[in-house]
Enzyme design. Structure first.
Site, PDB file in Angstrom:
ATOM      1  NE  ARG A 320      -4.207  -1.301  -0.103  1.00 39.21           N
ATOM      2  CZ  ARG A 320      -4.260  -2.316  -0.973  1.00 39.21           C
ATOM      3  NH1 ARG A 320      -3.229  -2.578  -1.761  1.00 39.21           N
ATOM      4  NH2 ARG A 320      -5.345  -3.042  -1.077  1.00 39.21           N
ATOM      5  CD  GLU A 349      -3.458   3.030  -5.386  1.00 44.96           C
ATOM      6  OE1 GLU A 349      -4.454   2.375  -5.740  1.00 44.96           O
ATOM      7  OE2 GLU A 349      -2.437   2.497  -4.931  1.00 44.96           O
ATOM      8  CG  HIS A 368      -3.463  -0.932  -6.948  1.00 53.82           C
ATOM      9  ND1 HIS A 368      -3.951  -0.277  -5.846  1.00 53.82           N
ATOM     10  CD2 HIS A 368      -3.405  -2.238  -6.598  1.00 53.82           C
ATOM     11  CE1 HIS A 368      -4.184  -1.152  -4.877  1.00 53.82           C
ATOM     12  NE2 HIS A 368      -3.865  -2.361  -5.320  1.00 53.82           N
TER      13      HIS A 368
HETATM   14  N1  LIG Z   1      -0.805  -4.361  -5.284  1.00 54.31           N
HETATM   15  C1  LIG Z   1      -1.806  -5.185  -5.293  1.00 54.31           C
HETATM   16  O1  LIG Z   1      -2.577  -5.257  -6.233  1.00 54.31           O
HETATM   17  C2  LIG Z   1      -2.000  -6.092  -4.136  1.00 54.31           C
HETATM   18  C3  LIG Z   1      -1.645  -5.681  -2.905  1.00 54.31           C
HETATM   19  N2  LIG Z   1      -1.822  -6.501  -1.831  1.00 54.31           N
HETATM   20  C4  LIG Z   1      -1.432  -5.994  -0.534  1.00 54.31           C
HETATM   21  O2  LIG Z   1      -0.351  -6.757  -0.046  1.00 54.31           O
HETATM   22  C5  LIG Z   1      -0.383  -6.763   1.363  1.00 54.31           C
HETATM   23  C6  LIG Z   1      -0.181  -8.171   1.874  1.00 54.31           C
HETATM   24  O3  LIG Z   1      -1.196  -9.030   1.414  1.00 54.31           O
HETATM   25  P1  LIG Z   1      -1.276 -10.533   1.958  1.00 54.31           P
HETATM   26  O4  LIG Z   1       0.069 -11.109   1.977  1.00 54.31           O
HETATM   27  O5  LIG Z   1      -2.319 -11.208   1.191  1.00 54.31           O
HETATM   28  O6  LIG Z   1      -1.768 -10.273   3.432  1.00 54.31           O
HETATM   29  P2  LIG Z   1      -1.442 -11.140   4.714  1.00 54.31           P
HETATM   30  O7  LIG Z   1      -2.389 -10.707   5.733  1.00 54.31           O
HETATM   31  O8  LIG Z   1      -1.402 -12.590   4.351  1.00 54.31           O
HETATM   32  O9  LIG Z   1       0.024 -10.687   5.124  1.00 54.31           O
HETATM   33  C7  LIG Z   1       0.322  -9.491   5.726  1.00 54.31           C
HETATM   34  C8  LIG Z   1       1.446  -9.752   6.708  1.00 54.31           C
HETATM   35  O10 LIG Z   1       1.889  -8.506   7.191  1.00 54.31           O
HETATM   36  C9  LIG Z   1       2.241  -8.713   8.538  1.00 54.31           C
HETATM   37  N3  LIG Z   1       2.321  -7.457   9.264  1.00 54.31           N
HETATM   38  C10 LIG Z   1       1.357  -6.777   9.898  1.00 54.31           C
HETATM   39  N4  LIG Z   1       1.857  -5.687  10.481  1.00 54.31           N
HETATM   40  C11 LIG Z   1       3.174  -5.682  10.204  1.00 54.31           C
HETATM   41  C12 LIG Z   1       4.232  -4.814  10.545  1.00 54.31           C
HETATM   42  N5  LIG Z   1       4.034  -3.723  11.278  1.00 54.31           N
HETATM   43  N6  LIG Z   1       5.467  -5.106  10.097  1.00 54.31           N
HETATM   44  C13 LIG Z   1       5.679  -6.208   9.354  1.00 54.31           C
HETATM   45  N7  LIG Z   1       4.720  -7.067   9.013  1.00 54.31           N
HETATM   46  C14 LIG Z   1       3.478  -6.803   9.433  1.00 54.31           C
HETATM   47  C15 LIG Z   1       1.195  -9.650   9.057  1.00 54.31           C
HETATM   48  O11 LIG Z   1       1.613 -10.308  10.218  1.00 54.31           O
HETATM   49  C16 LIG Z   1       1.008 -10.583   7.898  1.00 54.31           C
HETATM   50  O12 LIG Z   1       1.818 -11.720   8.048  1.00 54.31           O
HETATM   51  C17 LIG Z   1      -1.727  -6.145   1.744  1.00 54.31           C
HETATM   52  O13 LIG Z   1      -1.535  -4.812   2.091  1.00 54.31           O
HETATM   53  C18 LIG Z   1      -2.510  -6.188   0.483  1.00 54.31           C
HETATM   54  O14 LIG Z   1      -3.463  -5.206   0.438  1.00 54.31           O
HETATM   55  C19 LIG Z   1      -2.330  -7.753  -1.951  1.00 54.31           C
HETATM   56  C20 LIG Z   1      -2.728  -8.212  -3.174  1.00 54.31           C
HETATM   57  C21 LIG Z   1      -2.619  -7.406  -4.375  1.00 54.31           C
HETATM   58  O1  LIG Z   2      -6.139  -7.189  -3.019  1.00 52.90           O
HETATM   59  C1  LIG Z   2      -5.529  -6.146  -2.769  1.00 52.90           C
HETATM   60  O2  LIG Z   2      -5.197  -5.785  -1.636  1.00 52.90           O
HETATM   61  C2  LIG Z   2      -5.180  -5.266  -3.862  1.00 52.90           C
HETATM   62  O3  LIG Z   2      -4.506  -4.315  -3.641  1.00 52.90           O
HETATM   63  C3  LIG Z   2      -5.769  -5.496  -5.175  1.00 52.90           C
HETATM   64  O4  LIG Z   2      -6.497  -4.351  -5.468  1.00 52.90           O
HETATM   65  P1  LIG Z   2      -7.513  -4.310  -6.677  1.00 52.90           P
HETATM   66  O5  LIG Z   2      -8.593  -5.287  -6.377  1.00 52.90           O
HETATM   67  O6  LIG Z   2      -6.736  -4.697  -7.897  1.00 52.90           O
HETATM   68  O7  LIG Z   2      -8.019  -2.912  -6.717  1.00 52.90           O
END
Ligand SMILES: NC(=O)C1=CN([C@@H]2O[C@H](COP(=O)(O)OP(=O)(O)OC[C@H]3O[C@@H](n4cnc5c(N)ncnc54)[C@H](O)[C@@H]3O)[C@@H](O)[C@H]2O)C=CC1
Ligand SMILES: O=C(O)C(=O)COP(=O)(O)O
Length: 631
Positions: A320, A349, A368
């Site tokens: 993010r 965004e 994104h």
């Molecule tokens: N750019 C995009 O399109 C996408 C972005 N994301 C983002 O990626 C991030 C991670 O997604 P997931 O792995 O699925 O989530 P997840 O919940 O599986 O993993 C997040 C991890 O971050 C850790 N965490 C929480 N606070 C923390 C801190 N202060 N320092 C270090 N680690 C910490 C948690 O313990 C957890 O293990 C989310 O913010 C999600 O929104 C996810 C999918 C697509």
């Molecule tokens: O799943 C997430 O956290 C994402 O950031 C993906 O975002 P989007 O559904 O592609 O707008």
């Protein structure tokens, strides 16, 4: 625990003629609004002026699911449809961002699907009051205003993706709106995008491509850096972070990770060492961000933290935008602390067209796109559609973000106890006539199970629902029960009493005690507090104790409690009065302290007795007090 007196029950009463109207009809009509300050304390009758409707549209997705399970234990199907979220109308599901066709098809089977993209905040607020569900991605801000504008209609927000930082979870909880996400289907896509950005950044792919398309051939300008042997710090070792780590190891990188909440054995299984935040950022050549945006992670990469990094570090952000202070990153890029950054996400965004960060020559940026693969979008669409349909159908979602998750097997086991809990709460509150308001409620669970084997959150939520709903317009469900209780100054304490019964049964009995209140049925008061007990018998909820009187009635329909001196003929007398008014008795039980002493009669009736019937009961000389309660 109230001492138990002897009981006798008659089911069904042979004295009372049967009636054609059903439980569901009487239930759907009215429920007494028994205010805490109600003055009547004897011979209470339902106060029609103060009634509130038990609305057919009342939203109880959590309750609903429980009642569905109860159906399997042969409870009334009418109750289920009364509590059904959807009722007879098809729900309206607003999809405010592009969702895969497969997901839309799942949604269309249940409801009217309205796809309206690029809505302004005002347009969203204008539309939302007609919607039962809203499905968003990261582009829609579901703010408190949206929940306010929904006017109680919105039951579920589905986030087609992982990050729920665009949904005001506190407001959702306050409004009793379930938020579900689709946490797994885009993990690989996001991880692959992270790796794509890592490699593209290291080898200047974007800049070199743009330059070649501009007619230049700059081979020495775009000499990159190798990844093999370099240290990558994965910040946030969750689903995406661990997949990035796995892939980076395949590239020959030395991977370390920082995540205060990640289990060390999961990291070990991937061959990654978990380290402190400072150790991660001071030793890494590449830093890849995979933590959620929370108040703790907001701008965690700032002037201070950039200053600690190795000069020439490279940063990838597919998490993010808000976890980085973008001004600080710009400075770090200009000063050379950060050699390059690869950004998929931004604080705002889309970012401003002239964003210095996006335009920076050492930055590569994508709009994104982390979750944007065909496969991930189809997967996410199905995952969220199923979660939303499940929630609208009253199932507990495995991906609920703002409600405790209750495993399906626990749910099915607790189902009849959940109905018991709500009914006991509903009865207990109706017994209150005044005092200093309900502030302190104690729930005593008698069970053979230890605390680890008995999850009482659902039961507590249903007791709260039973207590609060008859006296307010608030909708209470598993999402908001604790919040609503707290907001109303209700302290609900729980006590478990271990009993020597079968651990097969989750709970032997539930007792509700309300202290510091007066009761409109003085016999319900034991040791200075209103106290009622219930049990599940043959899969159905029973009232088993009122004050210190043991009774045994199945909690169906409505309940009349009378106190009299134990003597022959009382059952017949009251039964006749009810029979004359065509009120059908479904269950009757007498509890007494001892022979010819004080006794109470608990009578469950299918219909709501009219005033005349209640007056006639009150006029029976031997009856010292009575109360009519809606279940
Ligand atoms: N750019 C995009 O399109 C996408 C972005 N994301 C983002 O990626 C991030 C991670 O997604 P997931 O792995 O699925 O989530 P997840 O919940 O599986 O993993 C997040 C991890 O971050 C850790 N965490 C929480 N606070 C923390 C801190 N202060 N320092 C270090 N680690 C910490 C948690 O313990 C957890 O293990 C989310 O913010 C999600 O929104 C996810 C999918 C697509
Ligand atoms: O799943 C997430 O956290 C994402 O950031 C993906 O975002 P989007 O559904 O592609 O707008």
């Amino acid at each position: 625990m109230a001492s138990s007196a002897s009981t006798k029950s008659i089911f069904p009463s042979p004295l009372i003629s049967s009636s054609s109207s059903s439980f569901s009809e009487s239930r759907s009509s009215k429920i007494s609004n028994l205010s805490f300050l109600s003055s009547s304390s004897f011979g209470t009758k339902p106060n029609n002026n103060n009634n509130i409707k038990l609305s057919c549209q009342r939203r109880c997705f959590v309750v609903n699911s429980v009642l569905k399970t109860v159906d399997e234990t042969k409870q009334t199907t009418q109750t289920i449809s009364k509590n059904n979220v959807v009722g007879n109308e098809k729900p309206t599901i607003l999809v405010s961002e592009k969702l895969g066709e497969a997901g839309l098809q799942v949604l269309r089977k249940l409801g009217n699907v309205v796809c309206a993209y690029d809505l302004s905040p005002e347009e969203l607020c204008a539309k939302i009051s007609t919607c039962d569900a809203l499905i968003v991605r990261s582009g829609t801000k579901v703010t408190r205003k949206v929940f306010e504008a929904a006017k109680g209609k919105l039951k579920v927000v589905g986030r087609a993706g992982v990050g729920i930082d665009n949904v005001d979870l506190q407001a959702a909880t306050e409004f009793g709106c379930l938020v579900v996400n689709a946490p797994t289907a885009n993990t690989i896509a996001a991880a692959e995008h992270g790796i794509a950005l890592l490699a593209a950044m290291a080898r200047n792919v974007s800049q070199a491509d743009a330059s070649l398309k501009a007619g230049k051939w700059l081979r020495s300008k775009y000499v990159g850096v190798s990844m093999v042997g370099k240290t990558l710090a994965v910040m946030g070792f969750g689903k995406v972070g661990s997949e990035v780590a796995r892939r980076a190891k395949g590239l020959g990188m030395n991977v370390i990770a920082h995540d205060p909440y990640a289990p060390a054995d999961r990291a070990r299984a991937v061959g990654v060492e978990l380290v402190s935040f400072d150790q991660a950022i001071t030793t890494a050549d590449f830093i890849s961000l995979h933590m959620p945006l929370t108040p703790t992670t907001n701008k965690v990469f700032n002037d201070n933290t950039f200053a600690k990094m190795k000069k020439g570090v490279r940063i990838i952000n597919v998490a993010r935008g808000g976890v980085i202070d973008e001004d600080a990153l710009l400075k770090a890029l200009d000063s050379g602390i950060v050699a390059q950054a690869a950004l998929d996400v931004f604080t705002e965004e889309p970012p401003a067209k002239d964003s210095k960060l996006v335009q920076h020559e050492n930055v590569i940026a994508t709009p994104h796109l982390g979750a944007s693969t065909k496969e991930a979008q189809e997967g996410v669409a199905i995952e969220i559609a199923e979660a939303v349909v499940g929630a609208l159908n009253g199932e507990l979602s495995a991906t609920a973000v703002n409600a405790p998750m209750v495993a399906p097997e626990v749910l099915s086991e607790l189902a009849p106890y959940v109905v018991l809990a709500e009914k006991l709460g509903r009865l207990a509150v109706q017994l209150v006539s005044g005092g200093s308001g309900i502030q302190s409620i104690k729930v005593v669970y008698r069970s053979a199970r230890g605390p680890d084997n008995l999850d009482t959150r659902l039961l507590r939520a249903m007791i709260t629902k039973g207590i609060i709903e008859p006296i307010s317009n608030t909708i209470v469900n598993l999402v908001n029960a604790d919040y609503i209780a707290k907001q109303r100054g209700l302290r609900i304490s729980e006590e478990r009493v271990t009993v020597d019964s079968s651990p097969e049964l989750p709970v032997e009995s539930i007792q509700i005690q309300i202290s510091n209140v007066e009761s409109k049925f003085a016999s319900a008061v034991s040791e200075g507090q209103i106290s009622i007990d219930g049990k599940v018998k043959y899969g159905t909820p029973h009232l088993t104790c009122v004050g210190s009187f043991g009774v045994d009635v199945s909690l169906e329909g409505n309940l009349i409690l009378c106190r009299q001196t134990d003597q022959p003929g009382m059952i017949g007398l009251v039964g006749n009065i009810l029979g004359q008014q065509n009120v059908n008795v479904s269950f009757m039980s007498v509890g007494r302290t001892s022979r010819r002493q004080k006794a109470i009669m608990a009578i469950c009736v299918d219909e709501e007795p009219n005033e005349e019937a209640l007056d006639n009961i009150g006029a029976v000389a031997a009856i010292e007090e009575f109360v009519f309660l809606k279940l």
